[in-house]
Write a protein that holds these residues in place. Structure first.
Motif, PDB file in Angstrom:
ATOM      1  N   SER A 133       3.412  -3.952 -15.410  1.00 41.48           N
ATOM      2  CA  SER A 133       4.172  -5.179 -15.249  1.00 41.48           C
ATOM      3  C   SER A 133       5.060  -5.112 -13.993  1.00 41.48           C
ATOM      4  N   GLU A 134       5.631  -3.943 -13.766  1.00 47.80           N
ATOM      5  CA  GLU A 134       6.482  -3.781 -12.586  1.00 47.80           C
ATOM      6  C   GLU A 134       5.653  -3.867 -11.311  1.00 47.80           C
ATOM      7  N   ARG A 135       4.478  -3.266 -11.374  1.00 48.25           N
ATOM      8  CA  ARG A 135       3.608  -3.283 -10.203  1.00 48.25           C
ATOM      9  C   ARG A 135       3.138  -4.704  -9.890  1.00 48.25           C
ATOM     10  N   ASP A 136       2.825  -5.463 -10.928  1.00 43.44           N
ATOM     11  CA  ASP A 136       2.423  -6.867 -10.733  1.00 43.44           C
ATOM     12  C   ASP A 136       3.564  -7.678 -10.133  1.00 43.44           C
ATOM     13  N   ARG A 137       4.739  -7.406 -10.641  1.00 44.62           N
ATOM     14  CA  ARG A 137       5.911  -8.123 -10.167  1.00 44.62           C
ATOM     15  C   ARG A 137       6.137  -7.867  -8.673  1.00 44.62           C
ATOM     16  N   THR A 194       0.841  -1.212   0.000  1.00 44.29           N
ATOM     17  CA  THR A 194       0.000   0.000   0.000  1.00 44.29           C
ATOM     18  C   THR A 194       0.868   1.251   0.000  1.00 44.29           C
ATOM     19  N   GLU A 195       1.902   1.254   0.830  1.00 48.15           N
ATOM     20  CA  GLU A 195       2.761   2.442   0.935  1.00 48.15           C
ATOM     21  C   GLU A 195       3.471   2.759  -0.382  1.00 48.15           C
ATOM     22  N   GLU A 196       3.757   1.719  -1.144  1.00 45.79           N
ATOM     23  CA  GLU A 196       4.503   1.936  -2.387  1.00 45.79           C
ATOM     24  C   GLU A 196       3.620   2.402  -3.550  1.00 45.79           C
ATOM     25  N   ALA A 197       2.310   2.405  -3.342  1.00 43.57           N
ATOM     26  CA  ALA A 197       1.395   2.772  -4.434  1.00 43.57           C
ATOM     27  C   ALA A 197       1.752   4.150  -5.005  1.00 43.57           C
ATOM     28  N   ARG A 198       2.165   5.060  -4.150  1.00 47.89           N
ATOM     29  CA  ARG A 198       2.432   6.431  -4.610  1.00 47.89           C
ATOM     30  C   ARG A 198       3.611   6.504  -5.589  1.00 47.89           C
ATOM     31  N   TYR A 199       4.509   5.536  -5.517  1.00 46.20           N
ATOM     32  CA  TYR A 199       5.647   5.566  -6.445  1.00 46.20           C
ATOM     33  C   TYR A 199       5.194   5.271  -7.881  1.00 46.20           C
ATOM     34  N   TYR A 200       4.185   4.395  -8.008  1.00 44.42           N
ATOM     35  CA  TYR A 200       3.686   4.089  -9.356  1.00 44.42           C
ATOM     36  C   TYR A 200       2.877   5.266  -9.897  1.00 44.42           C
TER      37      TYR A 200
END
Ligand SMILES: [Zn+2]
Length: 336
Positions: A144-148, A103-109
Protein backbone atom coordinates in the motif's frame (compact mmCIF):
# COMPACT_ATOMS: atom_id res chain seq x y z
CA UNK A 1 15.96 22.83 21.03
CA UNK A 2 19.58 23.41 19.98
CA UNK A 3 19.99 25.78 17.11
CA UNK A 4 22.74 27.24 15.04
CA UNK A 5 23.07 31.00 14.83
CA UNK A 6 24.28 32.57 11.63
CA UNK A 7 25.37 36.16 12.01
CA UNK A 8 24.56 38.75 9.38
CA UNK A 9 27.28 40.93 7.89
CA UNK A 10 26.03 43.92 9.88
CA UNK A 11 25.78 43.94 13.67
CA UNK A 12 22.57 45.96 13.24
CA UNK A 13 20.86 42.85 11.85
CA UNK A 14 19.69 40.01 14.11
CA UNK A 15 21.34 36.61 13.66
CA UNK A 16 19.50 33.83 11.85
CA UNK A 17 18.72 31.09 14.36
CA UNK A 18 18.46 27.88 12.37
CA UNK A 19 16.25 25.14 13.83
CA UNK A 20 17.56 21.53 13.56
CA UNK A 21 15.05 20.76 10.77
CA UNK A 22 16.55 23.42 8.52
CA UNK A 23 19.99 21.79 8.49
CA UNK A 24 21.29 19.21 6.03
CA UNK A 25 20.45 15.65 7.09
CA UNK A 26 24.17 14.86 7.17
CA UNK A 27 24.71 17.62 9.77
CA UNK A 28 25.35 16.30 13.29
CA UNK A 29 22.84 18.81 14.71
CA UNK A 30 20.11 17.85 12.21
CA UNK A 31 16.90 16.70 13.82
CA UNK A 32 13.54 16.21 12.21
CA UNK A 33 10.28 14.78 13.49
CA UNK A 34 8.00 13.49 10.73
CA UNK A 35 4.96 13.58 12.99
CA UNK A 36 5.26 17.11 14.38
CA UNK A 37 7.41 19.10 11.93
CA UNK A 38 6.15 20.44 8.58
CA UNK A 39 6.95 18.26 5.53
CA UNK A 40 10.66 18.12 4.70
CA UNK A 41 11.83 19.34 1.32
CA UNK A 42 12.06 15.88 -0.25
CA UNK A 43 15.03 14.77 -2.36
CA UNK A 44 12.75 14.82 -5.41
CA UNK A 45 11.82 18.40 -4.59
CA UNK A 46 15.41 19.68 -4.54
CA UNK A 47 15.97 17.83 -7.82
CA UNK A 48 12.89 19.26 -9.50
CA UNK A 49 14.12 22.74 -8.61
CA UNK A 50 17.43 21.87 -10.30
CA UNK A 51 15.49 20.48 -13.28
CA UNK A 52 13.64 23.75 -13.81
CA UNK A 53 16.91 25.67 -13.30
CA UNK A 54 18.49 23.60 -16.07
CA UNK A 55 15.38 23.77 -18.27
CA UNK A 56 15.66 27.54 -18.64
CA UNK A 57 13.01 30.20 -19.05
CA UNK A 58 9.41 29.31 -19.83
CA UNK A 59 7.41 31.34 -22.32
CA UNK A 60 3.87 32.45 -21.66
CA UNK A 61 2.68 30.55 -24.75
CA UNK A 62 4.04 27.30 -23.25
CA UNK A 63 1.73 27.57 -20.25
CA UNK A 64 -1.49 25.62 -20.09
CA UNK A 65 -4.82 27.39 -20.21
CA UNK A 66 -7.79 25.27 -19.27
CA UNK A 67 -6.05 22.23 -17.84
CA UNK A 68 -8.09 20.67 -15.10
CA UNK A 69 -5.99 18.20 -13.13
CA UNK A 70 -9.13 16.58 -11.65
CA UNK A 71 -10.39 15.66 -15.11
CA UNK A 72 -10.05 11.92 -15.65
CA UNK A 73 -8.90 12.36 -19.29
CA UNK A 74 -6.32 14.90 -18.17
CA UNK A 75 -4.63 12.26 -16.06
CA UNK A 76 -4.20 10.00 -19.07
CA UNK A 77 -3.07 12.28 -21.88
CA UNK A 78 -0.10 14.61 -21.93
CA UNK A 79 -1.59 18.07 -21.44
CA UNK A 80 0.97 19.80 -23.67
CA UNK A 81 0.42 17.29 -26.44
CA UNK A 82 -3.32 17.70 -25.98
CA UNK A 83 -3.06 21.50 -26.16
CA UNK A 84 -0.60 21.51 -29.08
CA UNK A 85 1.97 23.48 -27.07
CA UNK A 86 5.68 23.00 -26.51
CA UNK A 87 6.31 21.31 -23.17
CA UNK A 88 8.85 23.25 -21.08
CA UNK A 89 12.19 21.46 -20.91
CA UNK A 90 12.24 21.80 -17.10
CA UNK A 91 8.94 19.89 -16.97
CA UNK A 92 10.42 17.10 -19.09
CA UNK A 93 13.39 16.89 -16.75
CA UNK A 94 11.04 16.83 -13.74
CA UNK A 95 9.20 13.86 -15.26
CA UNK A 96 12.56 12.14 -15.73
CA UNK A 97 13.41 12.81 -12.08
CA UNK A 98 10.09 11.39 -10.82
CA UNK A 99 10.66 8.29 -12.94
CA UNK A 100 14.19 7.76 -11.64
CA UNK A 101 13.30 8.44 -7.98
CA UNK A 102 10.69 5.71 -8.17
CA UNK A 103 13.33 3.27 -9.40
CA UNK A 104 15.95 4.46 -6.91
CA UNK A 105 13.57 4.00 -4.00
CA UNK A 106 12.81 0.36 -4.87
CA UNK A 107 15.61 -0.82 -2.58
CA UNK A 108 13.94 0.71 0.47
CA UNK A 109 10.89 -1.52 0.03
CA UNK A 110 13.06 -4.55 -0.58
CA UNK A 111 15.03 -3.98 2.66
CA UNK A 112 12.41 -2.18 4.71
CA UNK A 113 13.26 -4.12 7.87
CA UNK A 114 16.92 -3.15 7.61
CA UNK A 115 17.55 0.03 9.57
CA UNK A 116 20.91 0.58 7.85
CA UNK A 117 19.12 0.86 4.49
CA UNK A 118 16.42 3.19 5.79
CA UNK A 119 19.02 5.66 7.09
CA UNK A 120 19.43 6.90 3.51
CA UNK A 121 15.68 6.98 2.74
CA UNK A 122 13.69 10.23 2.65
CA UNK A 123 12.42 10.92 6.19
CA UNK A 124 8.74 10.48 5.37
CA UNK A 125 9.21 7.22 3.49
CA UNK A 126 11.48 5.81 6.22
CA UNK A 127 8.81 6.65 8.80
CA UNK A 128 6.07 4.92 6.80
CA UNK A 129 8.20 1.84 6.23
CA UNK A 130 8.97 1.57 9.94
CA UNK A 131 5.22 1.75 10.58
CA UNK A 132 4.66 -0.97 7.97
CA UNK A 133 7.02 -3.28 9.88
CA UNK A 134 4.80 -3.22 12.91
CA UNK A 135 1.50 -3.43 10.97
CA UNK A 136 -0.74 -6.49 11.42
CA UNK A 137 0.06 -7.48 7.83
CA UNK A 138 3.46 -5.93 7.04
CA UNK A 139 3.52 -7.11 3.41
CA UNK A 140 0.12 -5.53 2.69
CA UNK A 141 1.17 -2.31 4.43
CA UNK A 142 4.33 -2.28 2.35
CA UNK A 143 2.41 -2.73 -0.93
CA UNK A 144 0.00 0.00 0.00
CA UNK A 145 2.86 2.36 0.81
CA UNK A 146 4.59 1.54 -2.43
CA UNK A 147 1.40 2.19 -4.42
CA UNK A 148 0.93 5.45 -2.63
CA UNK A 149 4.46 6.57 -3.41
CA UNK A 150 4.09 5.54 -7.04
CA UNK A 151 0.89 7.57 -7.36
CA UNK A 152 2.78 10.54 -5.97
CA UNK A 153 5.56 10.27 -8.55
CA UNK A 154 3.33 9.35 -11.49
CA UNK A 155 0.27 11.50 -10.94
CA UNK A 156 0.27 13.85 -7.98
CA UNK A 157 3.59 15.57 -8.67
CA UNK A 158 3.58 15.84 -12.46
CA UNK A 159 -0.14 16.21 -13.08
CA UNK A 160 -1.89 17.61 -10.03
CA UNK A 161 0.98 19.77 -8.83
CA UNK A 162 3.29 20.82 -11.67
CA UNK A 163 0.60 21.10 -14.37
CA UNK A 164 -1.40 23.31 -12.03
CA UNK A 165 1.58 25.60 -11.55
CA UNK A 166 2.45 25.66 -15.27
CA UNK A 167 -0.80 27.42 -16.12
CA UNK A 168 -1.38 30.95 -17.33
CA UNK A 169 -3.54 31.52 -14.27
CA UNK A 170 -0.66 30.41 -12.00
CA UNK A 171 2.96 30.96 -13.12
CA UNK A 172 1.54 33.13 -15.93
CA UNK A 173 0.58 35.79 -13.36
CA UNK A 174 4.29 36.30 -12.56
CA UNK A 175 5.64 36.79 -16.10
CA UNK A 176 5.01 39.07 -19.05
CA UNK A 177 2.13 37.77 -21.15
CA UNK A 178 2.77 39.93 -24.20
CA UNK A 179 5.93 38.51 -25.63
CA UNK A 180 6.64 35.32 -27.52
CA UNK A 181 10.30 35.81 -26.70
CA UNK A 182 11.98 33.75 -24.03
CA UNK A 183 11.97 35.96 -20.91
CA UNK A 184 15.39 36.78 -19.51
CA UNK A 185 15.99 36.69 -15.78
CA UNK A 186 16.15 40.50 -15.64
CA UNK A 187 12.66 40.56 -17.18
CA UNK A 188 11.43 38.23 -14.44
CA UNK A 189 13.05 40.44 -11.82
CA UNK A 190 11.47 43.53 -13.32
CA UNK A 191 8.06 42.32 -12.13
CA UNK A 192 9.15 40.28 -9.13
CA UNK A 193 11.69 40.94 -6.41
CA UNK A 194 13.55 39.11 -3.66
CA UNK A 195 13.90 41.51 -0.78
CA UNK A 196 16.16 41.15 2.25
CA UNK A 197 14.09 42.09 5.31
CA UNK A 198 13.92 41.69 9.07
CA UNK A 199 10.74 39.81 9.94
CA UNK A 200 9.31 40.65 13.37
CA UNK A 201 6.83 38.99 15.70
CA UNK A 202 3.66 40.89 16.69
CA UNK A 203 5.27 42.25 19.87
CA UNK A 204 7.77 44.37 17.98
CA UNK A 205 6.98 47.66 16.29
CA UNK A 206 8.76 47.92 12.91
CA UNK A 207 9.31 51.69 13.14
CA UNK A 208 10.85 51.47 16.62
CA UNK A 209 12.95 48.43 15.71
CA UNK A 210 14.28 50.14 12.57
CA UNK A 211 15.03 53.41 14.37
CA UNK A 212 16.93 51.70 17.20
CA UNK A 213 19.17 49.91 14.71
CA UNK A 214 19.43 52.65 12.13
CA UNK A 215 17.80 50.49 9.45
CA UNK A 216 15.45 51.69 6.67
CA UNK A 217 11.99 51.00 8.09
CA UNK A 218 10.64 49.73 4.76
CA UNK A 219 12.86 46.65 5.20
CA UNK A 220 11.49 45.79 8.65
CA UNK A 221 8.11 44.02 8.58
CA UNK A 222 5.86 42.22 10.97
CA UNK A 223 5.17 38.66 9.90
CA UNK A 224 1.43 39.26 9.98
CA UNK A 225 1.82 42.09 7.46
CA UNK A 226 3.12 39.65 4.83
CA UNK A 227 0.55 37.81 2.71
CA UNK A 228 1.19 34.67 4.77
CA UNK A 229 0.17 36.62 7.88
CA UNK A 230 -3.34 37.20 6.61
CA UNK A 231 -5.93 34.90 8.11
CA UNK A 232 -5.04 31.29 7.34
CA UNK A 233 -3.25 32.22 4.14
CA UNK A 234 0.02 30.47 4.63
CA UNK A 235 2.68 29.13 6.94
CA UNK A 236 4.15 30.95 9.91
CA UNK A 237 7.84 30.90 10.67
CA UNK A 238 7.16 29.46 14.13
CA UNK A 239 5.75 26.27 12.53
CA UNK A 240 9.22 25.81 11.03
CA UNK A 241 10.94 26.46 14.35
CA UNK A 242 12.27 29.87 13.38
CA UNK A 243 12.67 32.51 16.05
CA UNK A 244 11.80 36.09 15.19
CA UNK A 245 13.21 38.65 14.60
CA UNK A 246 14.94 36.95 11.69
CA UNK A 247 16.71 38.19 8.57
CA UNK A 248 14.80 36.53 5.74
CA UNK A 249 14.25 36.77 2.01
CA UNK A 250 10.74 37.88 1.07
CA UNK A 251 9.46 37.37 -2.46
CA UNK A 252 7.44 40.31 -3.73
CA UNK A 253 5.56 39.05 -6.71
CA UNK A 254 3.91 40.54 -9.79
CA UNK A 255 0.66 38.97 -8.63
CA UNK A 256 0.70 41.30 -5.61
CA UNK A 257 1.65 38.80 -2.90
CA UNK A 258 4.56 38.93 -0.46
CA UNK A 259 5.75 35.62 0.97
CA UNK A 260 8.83 34.86 3.01
CA UNK A 261 11.16 32.02 2.04
CA UNK A 262 11.82 29.96 5.16
CA UNK A 263 15.07 28.01 5.73
CA UNK A 264 14.16 24.32 5.85
CA UNK A 265 15.66 20.92 4.90
CA UNK A 266 18.92 22.45 3.65
CA UNK A 267 17.04 24.82 1.30
CA UNK A 268 14.18 27.31 1.43
CA UNK A 269 10.44 26.73 1.38
CA UNK A 270 7.87 29.28 0.20
CA UNK A 271 5.35 30.14 2.91
CA UNK A 272 2.41 30.56 0.51
CA UNK A 273 -0.82 28.58 1.10
CA UNK A 274 -0.54 26.61 -2.16
CA UNK A 275 2.82 25.19 -1.11
CA UNK A 276 2.20 24.66 2.56
CA UNK A 277 -1.49 23.73 2.26
CA UNK A 278 -0.90 20.20 0.99
CA UNK A 279 2.06 18.04 2.01
CA UNK A 280 2.27 16.26 -1.37
CA UNK A 281 2.93 19.45 -3.32
CA UNK A 282 6.58 19.91 -4.24
CA UNK A 283 6.49 23.29 -5.97
CA UNK A 284 4.47 26.53 -6.07
CA UNK A 285 4.60 29.21 -8.75
CA UNK A 286 6.94 31.30 -6.57
CA UNK A 287 9.40 28.42 -6.21
CA UNK A 288 9.19 27.84 -9.97
CA UNK A 289 10.06 31.49 -10.54
CA UNK A 290 12.95 31.23 -8.07
CA UNK A 291 14.25 28.16 -9.91
CA UNK A 292 14.15 29.88 -13.28
CA UNK A 293 15.84 33.02 -11.95
CA UNK A 294 18.58 30.87 -10.41
CA UNK A 295 19.00 28.86 -13.61
CA UNK A 296 19.80 32.07 -15.48
CA UNK A 297 22.24 33.11 -12.77
CA UNK A 298 23.81 29.64 -12.47
CA UNK A 299 23.60 29.83 -8.70
CA UNK A 300 21.76 28.15 -5.84
CA UNK A 301 21.67 31.46 -3.90
CA UNK A 302 18.75 33.73 -4.72
CA UNK A 303 19.70 37.32 -5.51
CA UNK A 304 18.76 40.10 -3.09
CA UNK A 305 17.20 42.52 -5.55
CA UNK A 306 16.41 45.05 -2.84
CA UNK A 307 16.76 45.50 0.89
CA UNK A 308 19.21 44.32 3.53
CA UNK A 309 22.30 42.14 3.23
CA UNK A 310 20.88 38.99 4.84
CA UNK A 311 22.95 35.83 5.50
CA UNK A 312 23.64 33.52 2.56
CA UNK A 313 21.78 30.70 4.28
CA UNK A 314 18.58 32.73 4.02
CA UNK A 315 19.13 32.85 0.24
CA UNK A 316 20.22 29.25 -0.41
CA UNK A 317 17.30 27.77 -2.29
CA UNK A 318 18.60 24.26 -3.04
CA UNK A 319 20.66 21.77 -1.05
CA UNK A 320 24.32 22.05 -2.16
CA UNK A 321 24.69 18.28 -1.73
CA UNK A 322 21.86 17.55 -4.15
CA UNK A 323 23.01 20.33 -6.51
CA UNK A 324 26.44 18.75 -6.77
CA UNK A 325 25.13 15.27 -7.61
CA UNK A 326 21.95 15.72 -9.65
CA UNK A 327 21.99 15.60 -13.44
CA UNK A 328 18.72 16.61 -15.13
CA UNK A 329 17.71 14.00 -17.67
CA UNK A 330 14.74 13.35 -19.93
CA UNK A 331 12.42 10.49 -18.97
CA UNK A 332 12.83 7.09 -20.54
CA UNK A 333 10.29 6.18 -23.18
CA UNK A 334 8.31 3.70 -21.16
CA UNK A 335 7.25 6.35 -18.65
CA UNK A 336 3.73 7.45 -19.45
ZN1 LIG B 1 4.70 30.03 -3.02
Amino acid sequence: MPRRHIHASSSMLPSLGLPPGSLADIDAAYDYDVETDPPAIEPVEHRIRLDFMAGGAIRYDQLLTNYDSRDRDAAETDPWHHAGRAKPLGMQYAEGTCQRRLTEEARYYESYDDEDTLVDAPAFLAHRLRQARSAADPEAALRSERDRRETWYRTLIPRLNLCSVLKRSSYGTLIDDGSDEMPEDHDLLEYNGFVGVIVLDPDHDPETYARERNLPSRYVVREQDLSSGKVEEGAHSSEYGLDLPAPLLVGEYASGSRYSLLPWSDGLVCSCPFKTGAPWRVMCKHELLASIVLGAQESIFLPVTDGLDIPYRARRFVSPTVASTHTPQLPDDEWS
